[in-house]
Design a protein around this motif. Structure first.
Motif, PDB file in Angstrom:
ATOM      1  N   MET A  28       0.854  -1.179  -0.028  1.00 26.57           N
ATOM      2  CA  MET A  28      -0.031  -0.045  -0.109  1.00 26.57           C
ATOM      3  C   MET A  28       0.980   1.201   0.069  1.00 26.57           C
ATOM      4  O   MET A  28       0.238   2.337  -0.122  1.00 26.57           O
ATOM      5  CB  MET A  28      -0.757  -0.061   1.125  1.00 26.57           C
ATOM      6  CG  MET A  28      -2.140  -0.931   1.122  1.00 26.57           C
ATOM      7  SD  MET A  28      -3.216  -1.202   2.555  1.00 26.57           S
ATOM      8  CE  MET A  28      -3.815   0.355   2.520  1.00 26.57           C
ATOM      9  N   ARG A  31       2.879   2.643  -5.688  1.00 26.26           N
ATOM     10  CA  ARG A  31       1.661   2.366  -6.759  1.00 26.26           C
ATOM     11  C   ARG A  31       2.561   1.561  -8.000  1.00 26.26           C
ATOM     12  O   ARG A  31       1.838   1.094  -8.817  1.00 26.26           O
ATOM     13  CB  ARG A  31       1.578   3.658  -7.417  1.00 26.26           C
ATOM     14  CG  ARG A  31       0.598   4.517  -6.596  1.00 26.26           C
ATOM     15  CD  ARG A  31       0.430   5.722  -7.409  1.00 26.26           C
ATOM     16  NE  ARG A  31      -0.293   6.604  -6.517  1.00 26.26           N
ATOM     17  CZ  ARG A  31      -1.662   7.168  -6.858  1.00 26.26           C
ATOM     18  NH1 ARG A  31      -2.264   6.986  -8.091  1.00 26.26           N
ATOM     19  NH2 ARG A  31      -2.433   7.908  -6.164  1.00 26.26           N
ATOM     20  N   CYS A  79      -0.958  -3.036  -3.388  1.00 22.20           N
ATOM     21  CA  CYS A  79      -1.040  -2.025  -4.375  1.00 22.20           C
ATOM     22  C   CYS A  79      -2.287  -1.816  -5.132  1.00 22.20           C
ATOM     23  O   CYS A  79      -2.513  -0.750  -5.595  1.00 22.20           O
ATOM     24  CB  CYS A  79       0.194  -2.688  -5.285  1.00 22.20           C
ATOM     25  SG  CYS A  79       0.645  -1.420  -6.466  1.00 22.20           S
ATOM     26  N   ARG A  82      -4.390   0.444  -3.409  1.00 22.73           N
ATOM     27  CA  ARG A  82      -3.733   1.687  -3.240  1.00 22.73           C
ATOM     28  C   ARG A  82      -4.228   2.264  -4.599  1.00 22.73           C
ATOM     29  O   ARG A  82      -4.836   3.606  -4.828  1.00 22.73           O
ATOM     30  CB  ARG A  82      -2.149   1.670  -3.319  1.00 22.73           C
ATOM     31  CG  ARG A  82      -1.565   3.150  -3.789  1.00 22.73           C
ATOM     32  CD  ARG A  82      -1.438   3.837  -2.522  1.00 22.73           C
ATOM     33  NE  ARG A  82      -0.712   4.986  -2.963  1.00 22.73           N
ATOM     34  CZ  ARG A  82       0.232   5.755  -2.286  1.00 22.73           C
ATOM     35  NH1 ARG A  82       0.861   5.255  -1.217  1.00 22.73           N
ATOM     36  NH2 ARG A  82       0.839   6.999  -2.909  1.00 22.73           N
TER      37      ARG A  82
END
Length: 88
Positions: A28, A31, A79, A82
């Motif tokens: 998280m 990216r 990810c 996120r």
């Protein structure tokens, strides 16, 4: 021979331990999908070596493989969280 309950316990233990929780958190933080997966995998390796007391003969290959796979998946999931949270 590893029984099915032992395998499920190993997977569940890794999901609820460092590779799952810390891998998700590290995923998280970025990216970049590849970086998130690599960080999760590194957490899986470090957790297995740390809990074996740095005794490499005490590490079963299946335990190491499960920890790495869970770490990579948790990092990728972090990810994805996120990305989804940033685009909504």
């Amino acid at each position: 021979m590893l029984g099915i309950l032992d395998l499920l316990g190993t997977i569940g233990g890794n999901v609820l331990s460092f590779p799952g929780i810390l891998g998700l958190g590290l995923g998280m933080m970025t990216r970049n999908w590849m970086l998130a997966a690599i960080m999760g995998g590194i957490v899986g390796v470090l957790e297995t070596v740390l809990f074996a007391g740095f005794n490499f003969s005490a590490i079963a290959p299946l335990d190491m493989a499960v920890a790495i796979v869970v770490g990579v998946l948790a990092g990728s999931l972090g990810c994805a969280i996120r990305h989804k949270g940033a685009t909504v």
